[in-house]
Design a protein around this motif. Structure first.
Motif, PDB file in Angstrom:
ATOM      1  N   TRP A 172       0.836  -1.208   0.000  1.00  0.00           N
ATOM      2  CA  TRP A 172       0.000   0.000   0.000  1.00  0.00           C
ATOM      3  C   TRP A 172       0.872   1.259   0.000  1.00  0.00           C
ATOM      4  CZ3 TRP A 172      -0.187   3.906   3.681  1.00  0.00           C
ATOM      5  CH2 TRP A 172      -1.186   4.871   3.492  1.00  0.00           C
ATOM      6  N   GLY A 173       1.872   1.316   0.876  1.00  0.00           N
ATOM      7  CA  GLY A 173       2.678   2.511   1.010  1.00  0.00           C
ATOM      8  C   GLY A 173       3.521   2.803  -0.219  1.00  0.00           C
ATOM      9  N   VAL A 174       4.145   1.781  -0.789  1.00  0.00           N
ATOM     10  CA  VAL A 174       4.992   1.976  -1.967  1.00  0.00           C
ATOM     11  C   VAL A 174       4.153   2.381  -3.169  1.00  0.00           C
ATOM     12  CG1 VAL A 174       6.520   0.810  -3.610  1.00  0.00           C
ATOM     13  CG2 VAL A 174       6.841   0.478  -1.145  1.00  0.00           C
ATOM     14  N   GLY A 188      -9.815  -8.902   7.313  1.00  0.00           N
ATOM     15  CA  GLY A 188      -8.943  -7.754   7.134  1.00  0.00           C
ATOM     16  C   GLY A 188      -8.284  -7.745   5.770  1.00  0.00           C
ATOM     17  N   CYS A 189      -7.836  -8.912   5.311  1.00  0.00           N
ATOM     18  CA  CYS A 189      -7.235  -9.016   3.978  1.00  0.00           C
ATOM     19  C   CYS A 189      -8.245  -8.640   2.895  1.00  0.00           C
ATOM     20  CB  CYS A 189      -6.730 -10.433   3.727  1.00  0.00           C
ATOM     21  SG  CYS A 189      -5.241 -10.882   4.653  1.00  0.00           S
ATOM     22  N   ALA A 190      -9.482  -9.122   3.034  1.00  0.00           N
ATOM     23  CA  ALA A 190     -10.521  -8.814   2.051  1.00  0.00           C
ATOM     24  C   ALA A 190     -10.826  -7.319   2.028  1.00  0.00           C
ATOM     25  CB  ALA A 190     -11.787  -9.614   2.368  1.00  0.00           C
ATOM     26  N   LEU A 191     -10.888  -6.704   3.201  1.00  0.00           N
ATOM     27  CA  LEU A 191     -11.162  -5.275   3.284  1.00  0.00           C
ATOM     28  C   LEU A 191     -10.002  -4.479   2.686  1.00  0.00           C
ATOM     29  CD1 LEU A 191     -13.403  -3.441   4.300  1.00  0.00           C
ATOM     30  CD2 LEU A 191     -12.329  -3.441   6.561  1.00  0.00           C
ATOM     31  N   TRP A 192      -8.774  -4.935   2.947  1.00  0.00           N
ATOM     32  CA  TRP A 192      -7.599  -4.295   2.360  1.00  0.00           C
ATOM     33  C   TRP A 192      -7.640  -4.384   0.834  1.00  0.00           C
ATOM     34  CZ3 TRP A 192      -3.651  -5.861  -0.825  1.00  0.00           C
ATOM     35  CH2 TRP A 192      -2.516  -5.047  -0.884  1.00  0.00           C
ATOM     36  N   LEU A 193      -8.004  -5.542   0.305  1.00  0.00           N
ATOM     37  CA  LEU A 193      -8.091  -5.706  -1.147  1.00  0.00           C
ATOM     38  C   LEU A 193      -9.138  -4.790  -1.753  1.00  0.00           C
ATOM     39  CD1 LEU A 193      -7.758  -9.574  -1.574  1.00  0.00           C
ATOM     40  CD2 LEU A 193      -6.248  -7.843  -2.554  1.00  0.00           C
ATOM     41  N   ARG A 197     -17.495  10.402  -4.697  1.00  0.00           N
ATOM     42  CA  ARG A 197     -16.668  11.531  -5.117  1.00  0.00           C
ATOM     43  C   ARG A 197     -15.207  11.335  -4.721  1.00  0.00           C
ATOM     44  NH1 ARG A 197     -21.207  14.375  -2.918  1.00  0.00           N
ATOM     45  NH2 ARG A 197     -20.044  15.364  -1.226  1.00  0.00           N
ATOM     46  N   HIS A 198     -14.941  10.341  -3.868  1.00  0.00           N
ATOM     47  CA  HIS A 198     -13.573  10.140  -3.378  1.00  0.00           C
ATOM     48  C   HIS A 198     -13.240   8.649  -3.283  1.00  0.00           C
ATOM     49  CE1 HIS A 198     -13.467  14.408  -2.392  1.00  0.00           C
ATOM     50  NE2 HIS A 198     -14.662  14.245  -1.866  1.00  0.00           N
ATOM     51  N   PRO A 199     -13.115   7.954  -4.425  1.00  0.00           N
ATOM     52  CA  PRO A 199     -12.783   6.520  -4.353  1.00  0.00           C
ATOM     53  C   PRO A 199     -11.420   6.263  -3.708  1.00  0.00           C
ATOM     54  CG  PRO A 199     -12.706   7.320  -6.622  1.00  0.00           C
ATOM     55  CD  PRO A 199     -13.338   8.397  -5.807  1.00  0.00           C
ATOM     56  N   ASN A 200     -10.477   7.179  -3.881  1.00  0.00           N
ATOM     57  CA  ASN A 200      -9.161   6.970  -3.263  1.00  0.00           C
ATOM     58  C   ASN A 200      -9.223   7.116  -1.749  1.00  0.00           C
ATOM     59  OD1 ASN A 200      -9.764   9.664  -3.703  1.00  0.00           O
ATOM     60  ND2 ASN A 200      -7.687  10.247  -4.313  1.00  0.00           N
ATOM     61  N   TYR A 201     -10.001   8.072  -1.239  1.00  0.00           N
ATOM     62  CA  TYR A 201     -10.137   8.232   0.210  1.00  0.00           C
ATOM     63  C   TYR A 201     -10.943   7.084   0.815  1.00  0.00           C
ATOM     64  CZ  TYR A 201      -8.443  13.024  -0.451  1.00  0.00           C
ATOM     65  OH  TYR A 201      -7.686  14.121  -0.756  1.00  0.00           O
ATOM     66  N   CYS A 244     -10.873   1.788   3.844  1.00  0.00           N
ATOM     67  CA  CYS A 244     -10.974   0.324   3.893  1.00  0.00           C
ATOM     68  C   CYS A 244      -9.634  -0.315   4.240  1.00  0.00           C
ATOM     69  CB  CYS A 244     -11.461  -0.212   2.545  1.00  0.00           C
ATOM     70  SG  CYS A 244     -13.167   0.197   2.144  1.00  0.00           S
ATOM     71  N   VAL A 245      -8.556   0.186   3.654  1.00  0.00           N
ATOM     72  CA  VAL A 245      -7.226  -0.367   3.914  1.00  0.00           C
ATOM     73  C   VAL A 245      -6.911  -0.331   5.402  1.00  0.00           C
ATOM     74  CG1 VAL A 245      -4.759   0.158   3.683  1.00  0.00           C
ATOM     75  CG2 VAL A 245      -6.191  -0.030   1.644  1.00  0.00           C
ATOM     76  N   TRP A 246      -7.152   0.819   6.051  1.00  0.00           N
ATOM     77  CA  TRP A 246      -6.716   0.947   7.438  1.00  0.00           C
ATOM     78  C   TRP A 246      -7.652   0.282   8.442  1.00  0.00           C
ATOM     79  CZ3 TRP A 246      -2.043   1.369   8.895  1.00  0.00           C
ATOM     80  CH2 TRP A 246      -1.123   1.821   7.952  1.00  0.00           C
TER      81      TRP A 246
END
Length: 274
Positions: free
Chosen positions: A80-82, A152-157, A193-197, A202-204
């Motif tokens: 995620w970070g990279v 958690g893995c599914a939510l991260w994906l 309006r904010h798919p990236n946010y 979801c990731v965190w």
């Protein structure tokens, strides 16, 4: 949970904080040399990767934790970070200072470099350490992975899908000269309006579930996804961006038919003449 090594965990957090601080100080030096501080946004994702890797080294070096949980939570955080750092670096290539930092650093008195260090770099370092606490705690949990880790893995994906696909769709849209001055309202951007946010959200929350192997570690680290959620919705994320876009032609219509955060099917445009 009596078996959780709170002492080594606290030491590990301190060492990880040192690694995160080093990333931000190096980035500050680059920002001062280049005359712009937008590079801190590139360092944001990289600092989380450093926190995960340092905490893994600290826990594994002491023989703490479960290897499967450690491998998963570290890999997901680093990926995620990279990805985020590379995306932001590519997006900002050849551009000047971020208007957010220009406005922020234009206020107040004294050396603007010291204000930048205090209000941008050190603040972000503190937030990285705070938000990454579930990742660091997960490195020390001794119990084997269970259903919450898989959830958690599914939510991260799901989160990474919204972030990566949303970023790709926006980049393709803005690269087309025909779309200059238009509001992106296609693909995932028609659902939120904010798919990236939303993806970050979801990731965190997904990574937080890795620390839920016991209720004390869950209670001690739940502040992290809560803080990230507030940053995304009330802090420097959605609220600030929409304030900046409020006067753009077509934005009010887009906002009226598109969810502000949680994805949902877009509302239909009213029929012409109705």
């Amino acid at each position: 949970m009596s078996g959780f090594p709170w002492g080594p965990f606290g030491t590990g957090v301190g060492v990880s904080a040192g690694g995160v601080l080093a990333v931000m100080l190096v980035t500050f030096a680059v920002g001062v040399a280049k005359g712009r501080h937008r590079y801190v946004d590139v360092a944001w994702g990289a600092a989380f990767a450093v926190a995960a890797l340092v905490s893994l080294a600290m826990a594994a070096g002491r023989g703490e934790g479960d290897g499967v949980r450690q491998g998963l939570v570290t890999a997901l955080t680093v990926v995620w970070g990279v990805r985020l750092s590379l995306h932001i670096a590519h997006r900002g290539r050849g551009k000047g200072e971020d208007p957010r930092y220009e406005k922020m650093l234009a206020k107040g008195s004294g050396d603007p470099r010291l204000r930048a260090l205090r209000t941008v770099y050190l603040l972000q370092a503190l937030l990285v350490v705070l938000v990454s606490l579930p990742v660091q705690a997960a490195q020390y949990l001794p119990n084997a992975v269970g259903p919450l880790v898989y959830v958690g893995c599914a939510l991260w994906l799901l989160g990474l899908f919204f972030e990566a696909v949303g970023d790709h769709q926006l980049a393709a849209f803005t690269a087309d000269p025909a779309n200059k001055g238009r509001i992106m309202d296609r693909g995932l951007w028609s659902w939120t309006r904010h798919p990236n946010y939303f993806g970050d959200f979801c990731v965190w929350w997904g990574l937080f579930l890795f620390a839920c192997g016991s209720w004390p570690t869950a209670a001690a680290t739940v502040v992290s996804p809560v803080v990230m959620s507030l940053l995304l919705t009330k802090g420097s994320g959605k609220r600030l961006l929409e304030r900046h876009m409020a006067d753009r032609p077509g934005f009010s219509d887009y906002a009226s038919r598109t969810s502000g955060f949680l994805p949902r099917p877009p509302k239909r445009r009213p029929a012409q003449g109705s």
